[in-house]
Design a protein around this motif. Structure first.
Motif, PDB file in Angstrom:
ATOM      1  N   GLY A 155       0.822  -1.196   0.000  1.00 19.38           N
ATOM      2  CA  GLY A 155       0.000   0.000   0.000  1.00 19.38           C
ATOM      3  C   GLY A 155       0.857   1.247   0.000  1.00 19.38           C
ATOM      4  O   GLY A 155       2.068   1.192   0.244  1.00 19.38           O
ATOM      5  N   HIS A 161       0.603   3.527  -9.906  1.00 19.69           N
ATOM      6  CA  HIS A 161      -0.315   3.249 -11.013  1.00 19.69           C
ATOM      7  C   HIS A 161       0.239   3.672 -12.365  1.00 19.69           C
ATOM      8  O   HIS A 161      -0.282   3.256 -13.412  1.00 19.69           O
ATOM      9  CB  HIS A 161      -1.656   3.941 -10.757  1.00 19.69           C
ATOM     10  CG  HIS A 161      -1.562   5.440 -10.767  1.00 19.69           C
ATOM     11  ND1 HIS A 161      -0.798   6.128  -9.862  1.00 19.69           N
ATOM     12  CD2 HIS A 161      -2.127   6.379 -11.582  1.00 19.69           C
ATOM     13  CE1 HIS A 161      -0.896   7.421 -10.105  1.00 19.69           C
ATOM     14  NE2 HIS A 161      -1.691   7.595 -11.141  1.00 19.69           N
ATOM     15  N   GLU A 191      -3.914  -0.858  -8.274  1.00 20.38           N
ATOM     16  CA  GLU A 191      -5.117  -0.032  -8.148  1.00 20.38           C
ATOM     17  C   GLU A 191      -4.710   1.350  -7.648  1.00 20.38           C
ATOM     18  O   GLU A 191      -4.055   1.483  -6.614  1.00 20.38           O
ATOM     19  CB  GLU A 191      -6.101  -0.653  -7.153  1.00 20.38           C
ATOM     20  CG  GLU A 191      -7.332   0.194  -6.905  1.00 20.38           C
ATOM     21  CD  GLU A 191      -8.158  -0.306  -5.728  1.00 20.38           C
ATOM     22  OE1 GLU A 191      -9.200   0.311  -5.457  1.00 20.38           O
ATOM     23  OE2 GLU A 191      -7.749  -1.292  -5.087  1.00 20.38           O
ATOM     24  N   ARG A 192      -5.086   2.362  -8.404  1.00 17.38           N
ATOM     25  CA  ARG A 192      -4.777   3.727  -7.980  1.00 17.38           C
ATOM     26  C   ARG A 192      -5.594   4.093  -6.753  1.00 17.38           C
ATOM     27  O   ARG A 192      -6.782   3.786  -6.665  1.00 17.38           O
ATOM     28  CB  ARG A 192      -5.088   4.710  -9.109  1.00 17.38           C
ATOM     29  CG  ARG A 192      -4.775   6.158  -8.755  1.00 17.38           C
ATOM     30  CD  ARG A 192      -5.259   7.110  -9.826  1.00 17.38           C
ATOM     31  NE  ARG A 192      -4.912   8.485  -9.500  1.00 17.38           N
ATOM     32  CZ  ARG A 192      -5.360   9.548 -10.158  1.00 17.38           C
ATOM     33  NH1 ARG A 192      -6.187   9.371 -11.188  1.00 17.38           N
ATOM     34  NH2 ARG A 192      -5.009  10.763  -9.806  1.00 17.38           N
ATOM     35  N   THR A 193      -4.958   4.769  -5.802  1.00 14.08           N
ATOM     36  CA  THR A 193      -5.661   5.273  -4.624  1.00 14.08           C
ATOM     37  C   THR A 193      -5.422   6.775  -4.556  1.00 14.08           C
ATOM     38  O   THR A 193      -4.360   7.224  -4.149  1.00 14.08           O
ATOM     39  CB  THR A 193      -5.161   4.605  -3.331  1.00 14.08           C
ATOM     40  OG1 THR A 193      -3.731   4.745  -3.237  1.00 14.08           O
ATOM     41  CG2 THR A 193      -5.502   3.132  -3.322  1.00 14.08           C
ATOM     42  N   MET A 195      -5.368  10.160  -3.082  1.00 15.56           N
ATOM     43  CA  MET A 195      -5.316  10.551  -1.674  1.00 15.56           C
ATOM     44  C   MET A 195      -6.035  11.868  -1.430  1.00 15.56           C
ATOM     45  O   MET A 195      -6.399  12.588  -2.363  1.00 15.56           O
ATOM     46  CB  MET A 195      -3.857  10.621  -1.220  1.00 15.56           C
ATOM     47  CG  MET A 195      -3.176   9.258  -1.253  1.00 15.56           C
ATOM     48  SD  MET A 195      -1.508   9.263  -0.566  1.00 15.56           S
ATOM     49  CE  MET A 195      -0.628  10.162  -1.844  1.00 15.56           C
ATOM     50  N   ASN A 200      -0.832  11.136  -5.558  1.00 12.11           N
ATOM     51  CA  ASN A 200      -1.053   9.783  -6.051  1.00 12.11           C
ATOM     52  C   ASN A 200      -0.330   8.705  -5.260  1.00 12.11           C
ATOM     53  O   ASN A 200       0.819   8.868  -4.856  1.00 12.11           O
ATOM     54  CB  ASN A 200      -0.587   9.687  -7.513  1.00 12.11           C
ATOM     55  CG  ASN A 200      -1.317  10.670  -8.392  1.00 12.11           C
ATOM     56  OD1 ASN A 200      -2.472  10.480  -8.716  1.00 12.11           O
ATOM     57  ND2 ASN A 200      -0.641  11.737  -8.764  1.00 12.11           N
ATOM     58  N   ALA A 202      -0.783   4.035  -4.821  1.00 17.30           N
ATOM     59  CA  ALA A 202      -1.453   2.858  -5.388  1.00 17.30           C
ATOM     60  C   ALA A 202      -1.339   1.691  -4.439  1.00 17.30           C
ATOM     61  O   ALA A 202      -0.441   1.636  -3.588  1.00 17.30           O
ATOM     62  CB  ALA A 202      -0.843   2.493  -6.740  1.00 17.30           C
ATOM     63  N   ARG A 203      -2.282   0.763  -4.581  1.00 17.00           N
ATOM     64  CA  ARG A 203      -2.173  -0.545  -3.931  1.00 17.00           C
ATOM     65  C   ARG A 203      -1.654  -1.529  -4.972  1.00 17.00           C
ATOM     66  O   ARG A 203      -2.107  -1.529  -6.119  1.00 17.00           O
ATOM     67  CB  ARG A 203      -3.526  -1.022  -3.399  1.00 17.00           C
ATOM     68  CG  ARG A 203      -4.105  -0.148  -2.301  1.00 17.00           C
ATOM     69  CD  ARG A 203      -5.371  -0.794  -1.712  1.00 17.00           C
ATOM     70  NE  ARG A 203      -5.992   0.057  -0.718  1.00 17.00           N
ATOM     71  CZ  ARG A 203      -6.976   0.906  -0.977  1.00 17.00           C
ATOM     72  NH1 ARG A 203      -7.443   1.004  -2.214  1.00 17.00           N
ATOM     73  NH2 ARG A 203      -7.498   1.659  -0.039  1.00 17.00           N
TER      74      ARG A 203
END
Length: 372
Positions: A155, A161, A191-193, A195, A200, A202-203
């Motif tokens: 994480g 991403h 997977e983009r997360t 914030m 930016n 990603a997971r």
């Protein structure tokens, strides 16, 4: 060593501030956010970073970089904090570049000229839980044929991403090991997360990801030392970004105090607000000194550089948090609106405080080093 920048470092600071103010002001962040840009960063800006030499500040000249040190990287990181610019600088030019420079094979170091030119984005996939804990890596690397199979989840992977390559931290039988992984490898899910600060991360999930032995960075089981050196540098640069964000929020607030009138007077004339501003100024200077001291310790190769970086990250984090809280309060109700930039600084500082360890994490590191 004096806790001031040299003439050359001051010139670099002026160049970075000028470039970002002109090409990536806070309006740049707002546009990426409001347009729901799928990348969340501008690759054109990253290439321009390369043309200016900023992306290659830490990369040796033999690989197309400037071959400068941690202080210079911190100078650029502080400028990024002032303008809140979304950039792959931390993940690519600091963390990944340091790892590949220190331990990468000749083939792996072929990425360095591309980073320096702003043509490639690399991401470090290390953290796994809600909090930064590099000593507790659960991702595994099991030998398989002439290579390894990687399994685990990561994480808070900065710009993961859009990364052209990932540096994955995993546990092999011999110990912590670093792997250079192509994101397109079967079994890699990203997977983009987005914030809260519109930057930016990603997971990354790894499911039986097969890599060859030449994907190992350095020695099998020898990744802990390499990783710690990169994290130390990253923490000091994160402290620089926090200092930049906190200082800019303070400057915006000072300007508001000089122009906003209440009860027929400029609010900056009220003594209570003057005292709070003076206190914040001194705290920012302390944070800046602690951060520069840590960067200088890294460049000098001192044994206590890791602790110095922890002190800087903890101090800069707490001071930047104070700065944005004071900024919002002194702006009154409008400070909570999206129209004013101070709220964006508050969000950015909140995320930066978690990046590479919050103040509590680093305070505990310092306490344990002293036997507490």
């Amino acid at each position: 060593m004096p806790l001031i920048l040299t003439e050359e470092q001051t010139m670099l600071q002026a160049a970075a501030d000028g470039f970002l103010t002109e090409n990536a002001p806070i309006a740049h962040l707002r546009k990426l956010r409001d347009d729901a840009d799928p990348d969340g960063v501008s690759r054109d800006l990253w290439r321009a970073f390369g043309e200016m030499g900023f992306a290659g500040v830490l990369i040796p000249e033999a690989h197309g970089g400037l071959g400068l040190g941690a202080v210079e990287a911190g100078v650029i990181a502080e400028s990024l904090g002032r303008t809140l610019t979304p950039s792959p600088f931390m993940g690519s030019a600091v963390l990944s570049a340091r790892i590949l420079t220190d331990a990468g094979s000749e083939a792996q170091q072929a990425w360095l000229p591309r980073i320096a030119a702003g043509e490639a984005i690399l991401a470090l996939a290390a953290d796994e839980g809600a909090k930064h804990a590099p000593a507790r890596i659960a991702a595994t690397a099991e030998r398989s044929g002439n290579g390894f199979r990687l399994n685990g989840a990561k994480g808070f992977v900065l710009d993961g991403h859009i990364a052209d390559a990932l540096i994955v931290v995993a546990k092999a039988e011999e110990g912590t090991t670093l792997f250079l992984v192509d994101p397109q490898t079967p079994g890699v899910e990203i997977e983009r997360t987005l914030m809260v600060d519109a930057h930016n991360a990603a997971r990354v999930v790894l499911t039986d990801v097969a890599v060859d032995a030449d994907a190992v960075i350095g020695a099998v089981g020898g990744g802990e030392v390499v990783l710690e050196a990169a994290l130390t540098l990253g923490r000091a640069c994160a402290a620089s970004t926090l200092t930049g964000a906190g200082d800019q929020a303070f400057k915006v607030t000072l300007e508001y105090l000089r122009t906003r009138k209440q009860f027929g007077k400029l609010i900056g004339e009220f003594q209570a607000l003057q005292h709070r501003a003076a206190h914040l100024f001194t705290e920012l200077e302390l944070a800046r000194a602690a951060t520069l001291g840590a960067l200088q310790a890294i460049d000098a190769g001192r044994e206590d550089a890791g602790l110095a970086a922890s002190v800087a990250k903890a101090k800069a984090g707490r001071v930047a948090e104070l700065a944005v809280q004071e900024a919002v309060q002194m702006h009154g109700g409008v400070g909570m609106t999206d129209e004013f930039d101070v709220g964006l600084f508050m969000k950015r500082v909140r995320v930066l405080n978690e990046l590479l360890g919050d103040a509590g994490f680093h305070a505990e590191r310092v306490a344990r080093s002293g036997g507490y």
